[in-house]
Design a protein around this motif. Structure first.
Motif, PDB file in Angstrom:
ATOM      1  N   ILE A   1       0.893  -1.368  -0.042  1.00 50.96           N
ATOM      2  CA  ILE A   1      -0.063  -0.212   0.219  1.00 50.96           C
ATOM      3  C   ILE A   1       0.822   1.221  -0.002  1.00 50.96           C
ATOM      4  N   THR A   2       2.103   1.160   0.192  1.00 52.53           N
ATOM      5  CA  THR A   2       3.127   2.418   0.109  1.00 52.53           C
ATOM      6  C   THR A   2       2.821   2.873  -1.561  1.00 52.53           C
ATOM      7  N   LEU A   3       2.868   1.994  -2.659  1.00 52.86           N
ATOM      8  CA  LEU A   3       2.560   2.410  -3.885  1.00 52.86           C
ATOM      9  C   LEU A   3       1.157   2.504  -4.269  1.00 52.86           C
ATOM     10  N   PHE A   4       0.403   1.978  -3.501  1.00 52.07           N
ATOM     11  CA  PHE A   4      -0.954   1.914  -3.905  1.00 52.07           C
ATOM     12  C   PHE A   4      -1.914   2.234  -2.536  1.00 52.07           C
ATOM     13  N   ALA A   5      -1.952   3.529  -2.240  1.00 51.50           N
ATOM     14  CA  ALA A   5      -2.537   3.776  -1.073  1.00 51.50           C
ATOM     15  C   ALA A   5      -4.035   3.391  -0.861  1.00 51.50           C
ATOM     16  N   ARG A   6      -4.594   3.392   0.372  1.00 48.19           N
ATOM     17  CA  ARG A   6      -5.968   2.943   0.674  1.00 48.19           C
ATOM     18  C   ARG A   6      -6.813   3.777   0.193  1.00 48.19           C
ATOM     19  N   SER A   7      -6.372   5.325   0.041  1.00 51.12           N
ATOM     20  CA  SER A   7      -7.447   6.419  -0.415  1.00 51.12           C
ATOM     21  C   SER A   7      -7.482   6.022  -2.076  1.00 51.12           C
ATOM     22  N   ALA A   8      -6.882   5.332  -2.739  1.00 52.73           N
ATOM     23  CA  ALA A   8      -7.243   5.309  -4.254  1.00 52.73           C
ATOM     24  C   ALA A   8      -8.153   4.475  -4.540  1.00 52.73           C
ATOM     25  N   GLY A   9      -8.935   4.768  -5.515  1.00 52.69           N
ATOM     26  CA  GLY A   9     -10.137   3.909  -6.047  1.00 52.69           C
ATOM     27  C   GLY A   9     -10.048   2.809  -6.113  1.00 52.69           C
ATOM     28  N   LEU A  10      -8.835   2.235  -6.999  1.00 48.46           N
ATOM     29  CA  LEU A  10      -8.447   0.705  -7.033  1.00 48.46           C
ATOM     30  C   LEU A  10      -8.489   0.045  -6.157  1.00 48.46           C
ATOM     31  N   THR A  11      -7.738   0.608  -4.883  1.00 50.48           N
ATOM     32  CA  THR A  11      -7.621  -0.288  -3.512  1.00 50.48           C
ATOM     33  C   THR A  11      -8.916  -0.141  -2.972  1.00 50.48           C
ATOM     34  N   ARG A  12      -9.560   0.519  -2.926  1.00 52.07           N
ATOM     35  CA  ARG A  12     -10.782   0.728  -2.177  1.00 52.07           C
ATOM     36  C   ARG A  12     -11.767  -0.635  -2.907  1.00 52.07           C
ATOM     37  N   TRP A  13     -11.684  -0.527  -4.184  1.00 52.52           N
ATOM     38  CA  TRP A  13     -12.549  -1.709  -4.950  1.00 52.52           C
ATOM     39  C   TRP A  13     -11.912  -3.147  -4.261  1.00 52.52           C
ATOM     40  N   LEU A  14     -10.517  -3.091  -4.282  1.00 46.79           N
ATOM     41  CA  LEU A  14     -10.052  -4.586  -3.908  1.00 46.79           C
ATOM     42  C   LEU A  14     -10.566  -4.752  -2.685  1.00 46.79           C
ATOM     43  N   GLU A  15     -10.528  -3.880  -1.628  1.00 47.92           N
ATOM     44  CA  GLU A  15     -11.049  -4.272  -0.446  1.00 47.92           C
ATOM     45  C   GLU A  15     -12.569  -4.602  -0.244  1.00 47.92           C
ATOM     46  N   VAL A  16     -13.231  -4.197  -1.153  1.00 45.92           N
ATOM     47  CA  VAL A  16     -14.701  -4.635  -1.222  1.00 45.92           C
ATOM     48  C   VAL A  16     -14.820  -6.123  -1.687  1.00 45.92           C
ATOM     49  N   LEU A  17     -14.130  -6.191  -2.537  1.00 45.58           N
ATOM     50  CA  LEU A  17     -14.012  -7.618  -3.163  1.00 45.58           C
ATOM     51  C   LEU A  17     -13.498  -8.744  -2.391  1.00 45.58           C
ATOM     52  N   PHE A  18     -12.720  -8.482  -1.317  1.00 52.32           N
ATOM     53  CA  PHE A  18     -12.060  -9.638  -0.480  1.00 52.32           C
ATOM     54  C   PHE A  18     -12.885  -9.784   0.593  1.00 52.32           C
ATOM     55  N   ASP A  19     -12.905 -11.013   1.232  1.00 48.45           N
ATOM     56  CA  ASP A  19     -13.610 -11.271   2.435  1.00 48.45           C
ATOM     57  C   ASP A  19     -12.895 -10.649   3.688  1.00 48.45           C
ATOM     58  N   GLY A  20     -11.696 -10.584   3.708  1.00 48.48           N
ATOM     59  CA  GLY A  20     -11.003 -10.042   5.093  1.00 48.48           C
ATOM     60  C   GLY A  20      -9.736  -9.314   4.674  1.00 48.48           C
ATOM     61  N   VAL A  21      -9.644  -8.134   5.185  1.00 51.04           N
ATOM     62  CA  VAL A  21      -8.556  -7.269   4.716  1.00 51.04           C
ATOM     63  C   VAL A  21      -7.662  -6.875   5.967  1.00 51.04           C
ATOM     64  N   PHE A  22      -6.369  -7.178   5.983  1.00 47.98           N
ATOM     65  CA  PHE A  22      -5.373  -6.728   7.414  1.00 47.98           C
ATOM     66  C   PHE A  22      -4.531  -5.725   6.667  1.00 47.98           C
ATOM     67  N   GLU A  23      -3.822  -5.105   7.460  1.00 47.85           N
ATOM     68  CA  GLU A  23      -2.958  -3.974   7.397  1.00 47.85           C
ATOM     69  C   GLU A  23      -1.627  -4.217   8.164  1.00 47.85           C
ATOM     70  N   LEU A  24      -0.474  -4.371   7.705  1.00 50.02           N
ATOM     71  CA  LEU A  24       0.578  -4.755   8.564  1.00 50.02           C
ATOM     72  C   LEU A  24       1.357  -3.126   8.455  1.00 50.02           C
ATOM     73  N   VAL A  25       1.584  -2.421   9.761  1.00 48.21           N
ATOM     74  CA  VAL A  25       2.507  -1.393   9.799  1.00 48.21           C
ATOM     75  C   VAL A  25       3.827  -1.829  10.731  1.00 48.21           C
ATOM     76  N   PRO A  26       4.599  -1.892   9.833  1.00 49.99           N
ATOM     77  CA  PRO A  26       5.930  -2.318  10.601  1.00 49.99           C
ATOM     78  C   PRO A  26       6.470  -1.063  11.284  1.00 49.99           C
ATOM     79  N   LEU A  27       7.117  -1.446  12.454  1.00 49.77           N
ATOM     80  CA  LEU A  27       7.743  -0.159  13.183  1.00 49.77           C
ATOM     81  C   LEU A  27       9.257  -0.080  12.650  1.00 49.77           C
ATOM     82  N   GLN A  28       9.817   1.133  12.514  1.00 56.79           N
ATOM     83  CA  GLN A  28      10.960   1.466  11.968  1.00 56.79           C
ATOM     84  C   GLN A  28      11.975   1.155  12.289  1.00 56.79           C
ATOM     85  N   HIS A  29      12.048   0.942  13.748  1.00 56.80           N
ATOM     86  CA  HIS A  29      13.314   0.583  14.370  1.00 56.80           C
ATOM     87  C   HIS A  29      13.528  -0.848  14.769  1.00 56.80           C
TER      88      HIS A  29
END
Length: 385
Positions: free
Chosen positions: A273-301
């Motif tokens: 999602i760094t290249l395709f943000a969740r605010s983009a229209g394509l990403t929003r459509w993909l989230e609708v078509l999947f049954d479950g959506v998870f987001e991993l946010v790694p810590l920088q350190h």
């Protein structure tokens, strides 16, 4: 005048006697068990803590899909897919990989043998009682939440077939590689780009056509797993394959196959999602078509994997749950899950990817660590008794 017991419903005697017979005669595939909530067939993702998170079903329900989004340049989602594929190969399932060749199978983790326990782990277990004195009772119970929940009384291993013969979720070791003797299933790979970097003729449609033919030809007792690492990644997909029209048609076709074979097919897809943000229209459509959506946010350190024994307890990132595979309007077990809490994950070579509720360490430990780092050596000697 005939007499009949008032507490017996008319016509229920024949139905109750036929139900256990039909239940015992139906055999389940290896690595598949009914959900303790509604009896739907589920399979393990290879990560026990993720199985517990999936709306209380104790595994990934067949006929559903997961979208794992990851920010940054780490590859925690790819590690999760390797556990998912390795679990399928050990159970004898058919694994279909999109975007990689046969070399991807050589990167799968091997089964844990239990022979590589070091002395540090033994010392860590002996000093566990001392650590409990420094941690509050609320934080002490969080360590047990990563265990896989046991089945309900009505779905015990003794009453259901094929549940006690093989383990539902295996333990893997990232320092080992999956050997050919441990593999019972098959890997089917489809490249999006050829060796010259040119896109093949509609590779996404070709993948769906091959997947549909193999699921139909191998029979209803064969379980298939779809693995799509790095969806829309520029290193795997050419600009023609990343068009929104092509991608949405591919996900629509995959969703149709999941609904067509609800007892044979599951899918997990990762996406940067760094290249395709969740605010983009394509990403929003993909989230609708999947049954479950998870987001991993790694810590920088934090590093990619904690190999040292002292760093295994530190969280390496945050986990955000946007949606879960739910089958009815009541929620499907959300009341007993961790969705309402802040979640974190950590990755180690021995324990794998573990998802736990996020909690800050006690303030006293942080002050001691920061004070010890800033204290000179001559002052440390004076403070010792």
């Amino acid at each position: 005048m005939s007499f009949r017991k008032r507490n017996v419903v008319i016509g229920t005697a024949n139905n109750t006697s036929a139900l256990p017979a039909a239940r015992e005669g139906k055999s389940l595939a290896v690595g598949v068990r009914p959900s303790p909530l509604d009896g739907r067939l589920t399979t393990s993702t290879g990560t026990s803590s993720l199985d517990q998170l999936l709306a209380g079903h104790g595994g990934l329900p067949l006929g559903t899909s997961l979208l794992v989004q990851e920010a940054g340049t780490t590859d925690f989602g790819g590690t999760l897919l390797r556990y998912y594929a390795a679990e399928g190969l050990v159970q004898g399932h058919q694994v279909h990989v999109l975007g990689y060749g046969d070399t991807w199978r050589k990167e799968l983790p091997g089964l844990e043998t239990g022979k590589g326990k070091s002395k540090s782990s033994v010392q860590k277990g002996s000093t566990a009682t001392d650590d409990k004195m420094k941690i509050a009772w609320r934080y002490e119970t969080l360590g047990n939440s990563s265990k896989r929940p046991g089945p309900a009384k009505e779905s015990s291993p003794s009453s259901l077939p094929n549940l006690g013969e093989h383990p539902f979720c295996h333990s893997f070791d990232l320092t080992r590689r999956l050997e050919s003797t441990e593999i019972k299933g098959q890997v089917h790979t489809t490249l999006v780009n050829d060796s010259f970097g040119k896109a093949t003729a509609s590779p996404l449609r070709k993948f769906l056509a091959e997947l549909s033919s193999k699921v139909q030809s191998m029979g209803p007792n064969t379980v298939h797993r779809v693995v799509c690492p790095g969806l829309l990644s520029p290193t795997l997909y050419t600009p023609s394959a990343r068009r929104p029209r092509e991608v949405l048609q591919f996900i629509h076709g995959l969703r149709a196959l999941l609904r067509r074979y609800p007892t044979q097919l599951t899918a997990i897809v990762t996406m940067p999602i760094t290249l395709f943000a969740r605010s983009a229209g394509l990403t929003r459509w993909l989230e609708v078509l999947f049954d479950g959506v998870f987001e991993l946010v790694p810590l920088q350190h934090q590093s990619q994997m904690a190999l040292e024994p002292g760093k295994e307890d530190k969280s390496q990132g945050l986990l955000r749950v946007h949606s879960l595979p739910i089958f009815h309007e009541k929620g499907g077990g959300l009341e007993g899950s961790w969705v309402r809490e802040d979640l974190s994950f950590k990755l180690s070579a021995s324990s794998g990817l573990v998802i736990t509720p996020y909690s800050l360490p006690p303030v006293g430990e942080e002050d001691e660590a920061s004070g010890a780092a800033n204290t000179p050596d001559d002052k440390k000697e004076k403070l010792e008794f």
